[in-house]
Structure formats: C-alpha cells, structure tokens
Design a protein around this motif. Structure first.
Motif: not given
Length: 458
Positions: A66-70, A74-76, A78-85, A141-143
């Motif tokens: 699930r983490h890898y997919r999320a 996000v990376l594809l 090109e946006r910030p990660v959110t709590a919903a993700d 973005a990964q960090m």
C-alpha cells in the motif's frame, strides 16, 4: 520503431523527465515483487517482526504494498502526499501496538521498507547521466513522503497506546475500587483484569496491600501539582513491578495515595516482598521521589483486601516525616501495641526501669541488647552470650546490674516481660532522628526472621 523507451533524441530537462517516467513505470509494473522484497528485508532485520506468525507477515507485506502504491501515485502525479493518501496507516499502527510491537521497531520496519523502495529506484536509474539525474530529482519527494508517512504512523501508534493505557488505568482503578468496597468482580473486563493481576475471586493466594504517599508538602502551583502527579505515576509504575509470581501487580494512583496489591508467589515470604518494596522506596528516593509506605499483614485472597487496606493506611502513622517503610510483617503484635501506646502506658512503667533504659541508650545500649538477647535465647545465658559475642561471665554481670538498678530479674518471666514492654515503649518514642523509631522495630523483625531461619532444619 522498437517498443523500448528511448531518450537518445531528447536533451536536458526532457531527457530527465522521460527517465523519471520510465523508472516510476517500471517500479509500478513490478510493485508486487518489490513489496515481497520489502517484507523480506523487514523480517530479516527486525527480530520482533521475524518472531511473528504468517498472518502478521502477510499484513506487513500488504502495508508495504500500500505504501509503495501510494508513493508511486504521488511521484507520478508530482504532488505532495496528503493524509487521505495514507489513511490505511492508522489501523495498521493500531494493530502493531496491539500486537506489542515496540514503537522503535515499528518505525524501523517502515524505514526498512522505504529503503528497499529507494534502492530499487536507484538501481533502475541506470548508469546514464539522465537516469542518475532523474533519480536525484525524485529524492526530495521520496524523503517528504517518508517523513510525512512515518510521522502519521507514529502519531497513530502513540494515540492508540495512550488510549489503551487509559483503558487499562480505568479498568485497574475500577477493579481496585470494587475490591476495596468488598465486592467481587464477576464478568467482563473487570474480571479479566482481576485474573491478570492474580486476584481472581476464588483465589486464596496470600497477598499484601501497600499504601504509599508522597512525603513532600502539597504543591500550590500548577508546576508543582504536575510534578507531584508525575512522581505518583512514577512510583505507581515502580510498585507495579514488585510482584514475583508472574502476574502483574495491581497498582493504582488513587487521589493523593498509591495503592498496590502484590500477590505472594509460591515460595515467596512476606519478608522478601517487604525487602523488594524497601528497595523500590530507596531507588525512588535516589530520583527525588520520597515516599511513606505502609504494608499490611498477609491476607488470604481478595475478600480480605478491605481489611488489609485499613492496616496499611494505619501503619503509615509509624513512618517518620522524611519517609520510609512501615511493614507489619516485620512487626510483632507486641511491638505494634507499643507503637500504638499512649502516655498512660508509659507512665505505668517503673521509673527505675525508665531511668536505666535512658542512661543505657546514651551509653550505647549494651544492657538493652542483653535483655533482648536473653529473651531471644529462651533464657539461656550461654546462647545469649554467644549471640552478643561476649563471655558468659560478662553477660551474668550485666544481668546483675539490671536487677540492682530495676529490681527485676531476667530469669522471672513476669519481670522479663515488663522490661521488654518498657524497651518496646522506648523504641516507639519519636527521637530527633525520625528513622530511629521505625528502624528499631523493623530491624528487630529482621533479627527474629534470621533467628527462625537459623533453627530450621537444613
């Protein structure tokens, strides 16, 4: 044209963007294999996880996936990660906390999984400058994803732990109040808590009740109140670890006092538990937490807890102002009565006996020690002399001096009892050193225990 992606005709930023899209697409295509690798790395590096069963491992692998997919989404995009993700993190954190996984291991496992992802990303970047640049462009973005997700995971874990701790405290407090009221837990969580603490309704295992209070004056400022509350909770936690029977010791902060109910395990004597409690008080004093601790007599089973609680509360009166331990298992009925005696009892003592004992205390207490040793030796002069490490003639001389000064013969049971009562009453009188009063009776209790054990067959 070949189906392979080519960047030979691209330059600069376009080449980097193309490589980045390629890397992420390959990771997405192989995300299941990557999740397998992440789960395997976690099991290999975190013993707590390796020791779990198949269902646990499957759950961990699912979380990694699930983490890898999320993260790829996000990376594809090109946006910030959110709590919903990463909404799935909360329930997973609760499951880890419930399974007893330490927070440090939980966060470490998460980071291992993310490290496997990053290593795979770098490997797929390849040796070309555009590929390496693409990997570097994804690093920030990964960090950010890792920091955000690990923070959310830690919050969720701690939130559940606090909830579980609050529930445990609530159950423990409810159980204690039931027991102190003479009630019996019969079902549900209260019964489960009683069983976990060795206090099942049908239990007949001996137990003690311990009551502790801070000896400092009540704080008047908010900061002082907070310090007192922290000190009580620290002491409560320390008392909860004193049991030696494999069950947790019920220990609860109850307004200004702490009440603990340690159960004596097989082969454990009350005196041993008193020694452990004494050590706890000493250890806490080293941390600046000073306690007055009262310990009841051993009672058989939870039904007698109300009586034991009253005993422990009452014996706190024997503790000096600077704190300490008053343990009824270390005190004889005779000494207890002396500690509870009023001025009238002291006035009944022959003034000649009082004068002798006061003078003897000022000179080191050798005559008092002789009286005690003679009584402990069952009126055997030679045995008493051996215990005092003196010659029998010296012991005989001391006995004559006592008789000359007091008119009492140590060989007369009535006279000897009167002398012992006077000594006990003197021990019970507070002195400039508040510890002396309590030490006199507790040390005497230890000596009695040593004498009994020396007479047991080996």
């Amino acid at each position: 044209m070949s189906g392979r992606f080519s960047t030979e005709t691209l330059t600069g930023t376009e080449a980097v963007r193309a490589q980045r899209a390629r890397i992420l697409a390959e990771l997405l295509d192989n995300v299941h294999d990557l999740a397998d690798a992440g789960g395997a790395a976690i099991r290999a590096e975190v013993p707590t996880y390796a020791a779990q069963g198949g269902d646990f491992h499957a759950d961990v692998r699912d979380q990694v996936l699930r983490h890898y997919r999320a993260k790829l989404a996000v990376l594809l995009e090109e946006r910030p990660v959110t709590a919903a993700d990463i909404a799935f993190v909360r329930r997973a954190a609760m499951r880890r906390a419930r399974a007893g996984v330490p927070l440090a291991d939980y966060i470490n496992a998460y980071r291992i999984g993310q490290r496997v992802f990053w290593e795979s990303l770098v490997e797929r970047a390849g040796p070309t400058p555009a590929g390496r640049e693409a990997a570097l462009s994804l690093a920030v973005a990964q960090m950010r994803y890792c920091d955000f997700a690990s923070t959310q995971a830690a919050y969720a874990y701690m939130e559940f732990q606090q909830y579980a701790a609050a529930e445990s405290v609530r159950e423990s407090r409810g159980l204690l109040e039931t027991l102190l009221a003479g009630g019996t837990p019969t079902r549900g969580r209260e019964l489960a808590a009683a069983q976990a603490h060795g206090l099942a309704p049908d239990a007949r295992t001996p137990l003690l009740v311990v009551v502790a209070m801070l000896v400092e004056a009540p704080a008047t400022e908010a900061a002082g109140l907070n310090r007192d509350a922290e000190a009580r909770h620290a002491a409560c936690a320390a008392l909860a670890r004193t049991g030696g029977n494999g069950a947790r010791t019920l220990s609860v902060v109850r307004q200004s006092e702490i009440v603990a109910v340690p159960v004596l395990g097989p082969g454990t004597e009350a005196g041993e538990l008193c020694d452990r409690l004494q050590a706890v008080v000493g250890s806490l004093a080293g941390e600046g937490i000073r306690l007055a601790l009262g310990i009841s007599t051993p009672v058989a089973g939870p039904a007698q807890i109300p009586q034991a609680y009253q005993e422990a509360r009452a014996v706190l009166d024997f503790v000096p102002e600077e704190g300490g331990v008053a343990a009824l298992p270390r005190i004889t009925p005779f000494q207890y009565l002396a500690l509870r005696a009023d001025d009238t009892a002291r006035h009944l003592v022959d003034p000649r006996i009082t004068a002798l004992l006061e003078e003897d205390r000022a000179r080191g207490g050798v005559l008092t020690a002789t009286i005690r040793a003679f009584a402990a030796a069952d009126l055997n002069l030679r045995t008493a002399a051996e215990r005092l490490q003196i010659h029998p003639n010296t012991a005989q001389y001391r006995m004559r001096r006592i008789q000359e000064r007091t008119g009492r013969s140590l060989r007369s049971i009535n006279d000897l009892v009167e002398l012992l009562v006077a000594i006990a009453l003197q021990d019970a009188v507070p002195t400039n050193d508040g510890r002396e009063r309590l030490a006199a009776v507790t040390d005497e209790g230890r000596r009695r225990a040593d004498v009994r054990s020396s007479h047991e067959p080996r």
